[in-house]
Write a protein that holds these residues in place. Structure first.
Motif, PDB file in Angstrom:
ATOM      1  N   LYS A  40       6.359  -9.806  -0.315  1.00 50.56           N
ATOM      2  CA  LYS A  40       5.571  -9.534   0.891  1.00 50.56           C
ATOM      3  C   LYS A  40       4.342  -8.682   0.579  1.00 50.56           C
ATOM      4  O   LYS A  40       3.232  -8.989   1.011  1.00 50.56           O
ATOM      5  CB  LYS A  40       6.453  -8.827   1.945  1.00 50.56           C
ATOM      6  N   SER A  41       4.563  -7.587  -0.154  1.00 57.12           N
ATOM      7  CA  SER A  41       3.428  -6.701  -0.476  1.00 57.12           C
ATOM      8  C   SER A  41       2.420  -7.424  -1.360  1.00 57.12           C
ATOM      9  O   SER A  41       1.206  -7.286  -1.167  1.00 57.12           O
ATOM     10  CB  SER A  41       3.908  -5.439  -1.189  1.00 57.12           C
ATOM     11  N   THR A  42       2.915  -8.174  -2.307  1.00 54.64           N
ATOM     12  CA  THR A  42       2.007  -8.899  -3.197  1.00 54.64           C
ATOM     13  C   THR A  42       1.167  -9.884  -2.393  1.00 54.64           C
ATOM     14  O   THR A  42      -0.045 -10.011  -2.629  1.00 54.64           O
ATOM     15  CB  THR A  42       2.812  -9.628  -4.292  1.00 54.64           C
ATOM     16  N   PHE A 160      -0.900  -4.575   7.604  1.00 52.89           N
ATOM     17  CA  PHE A 160      -0.007  -3.409   7.616  1.00 52.89           C
ATOM     18  C   PHE A 160       1.158  -3.671   6.676  1.00 52.89           C
ATOM     19  O   PHE A 160       1.881  -4.649   6.858  1.00 52.89           O
ATOM     20  CB  PHE A 160       0.561  -3.189   9.022  1.00 52.89           C
ATOM     21  N   ASP A 161       1.350  -2.795   5.695  1.00 56.21           N
ATOM     22  CA  ASP A 161       2.489  -2.964   4.785  1.00 56.21           C
ATOM     23  C   ASP A 161       3.501  -1.853   5.024  1.00 56.21           C
ATOM     24  O   ASP A 161       3.329  -0.726   4.570  1.00 56.21           O
ATOM     25  CB  ASP A 161       2.024  -2.965   3.323  1.00 56.21           C
ATOM     26  N   GLU A 162       4.549  -2.178   5.755  1.00 55.62           N
ATOM     27  CA  GLU A 162       5.619  -1.235   6.100  1.00 55.62           C
ATOM     28  C   GLU A 162       5.064   0.105   6.596  1.00 55.62           C
ATOM     29  O   GLU A 162       5.369   1.171   6.047  1.00 55.62           O
ATOM     30  CB  GLU A 162       6.546  -1.041   4.899  1.00 55.62           C
ATOM     31  N   PRO A 163       4.272   0.056   7.671  1.00 56.67           N
ATOM     32  CA  PRO A 163       3.570   1.261   8.106  1.00 56.67           C
ATOM     33  C   PRO A 163       4.476   2.362   8.626  1.00 56.67           C
ATOM     34  O   PRO A 163       4.050   3.514   8.684  1.00 56.67           O
ATOM     35  CB  PRO A 163       2.663   0.742   9.236  1.00 56.67           C
TER      36      PRO A 163
END
Ligand code: ADP
Ligand code: MG
Length: 240
Positions: A40-42, A160-163
């Motif tokens: 997901k982050s990638t 948004f990455d796991e905000p």
């Protein structure tokens, strides 16, 4: 607004994205879920080219991010990003942190940068904390400052990455509220998060990823209420 096609990403021998397509319409909120390590982050980082995809194409607001002729700094101003860690400068006030981006990235003069920074802090309901240093703010307030810093640059899309993952539970609500208001203002958003309640309430579409591929996607009611794939059901059974 975002059109990523056939994204592959290798880290040495690791093949972490295996042909991902992600298309996000203007004003749409797409919510990405999946197990830790699923990519997901990638994927998010490929959308603003913090990571370079091994192959595939990424268009954001009509700009080809992988074209060598594209001015990446200009293109990245259209793409705001908020991470789990807020990365504020501890020796600068909330206002100073938000204004800094405007001065450094957009070359605004101090007075204009500060006026815009104040307007951005107002949008996340932190105008009254403008003069506070990060150490004087809660984690949730710091994350809202990070959101203000991103929106001050007037991006066309926000990632948004796991905000809320680093926040104590009682601080999560304020950050989700700021995100909900952004969405109501018409912002196009891609959100990686485990806040399934927020997804149900605010997402237009939920994308479930596993092992570097999109397994299933659809409206939240369908993905959460009647998942088609066994892997989706197994994942949701663990997190909900
Ligand atoms: P998620 O965000 O879904 O937890 P990530 O995108 O962070 O997944 O990671 C996907 C996979 O890629 C993991 O196996 C992770 O260890 C690996 N990975 C991520 N970034 C790098 C990197 N810079 N170098 C090597 N491997 C990486
Ligand atoms: Mg991640």
């Amino acid at each position: 607004m975002v059109e990523a096609r056939g994204i592959h990403k290798h880290f040495g021998p690791l093949h972490v994205l295996r042909g991902v397509d992600l298309v996000v319409a203007e004003r749409e909120l797409v919510f990405v879920i999946g197990p830790s390590g699923s990519g997901k982050s990638t994927l998010l980082r490929c959308l603003n080219r913090l990571e370079e995809p091994s192959s595939g194409s990424v268009m954001v607001d009509g700009i080809d991010l992988l074209d060598r002729r594209t001015d990446l700094n200009a293109a990245r101003q259209r793409i705001g990003m908020v991470f789990q860690s807020f990365n504020l400068y501890p020796h600068m006030t909330a206002l100073g942190n938000v204004a800094l981006a405007l001065r450094k990235v957009q070359g605004k003069a101090r007075a204009e940068a500060e006026a815009r920074a104040m307007a951005a802090l107002e949008r996340v309901h932190l105008a009254d904390r403008a003069g506070h240093y990060p150490g004087q703010l809660s984690g949730g307030q710091q994350q809202r400052v990070a959101i203000a810093r991103a929106i001050a640059l007037e991006p066309r899309v926000m990632l948004f990455d796991e905000p809320t993952s680093a926040l104590d539970p009682e601080l999560v609500g304020g950050v989700l509220q700021a995100m909900r208001e952004l969405r109501e203002g018409g912002m196009t958003m891609v959100v990686v998060s485990h806040e399934m309640g927020f997804a149900r309430a605010a997402a237009d579409r939920v994308v479930f990823m596993a092992d570097g591929a999109v397994v299933e996607e659809g409206p939240p009611a369908q993905v959460f209420g009647a998942p088609r794939e066994a892997r989706t059901r197994a994942f949701l059974g663990q997190v909900e």
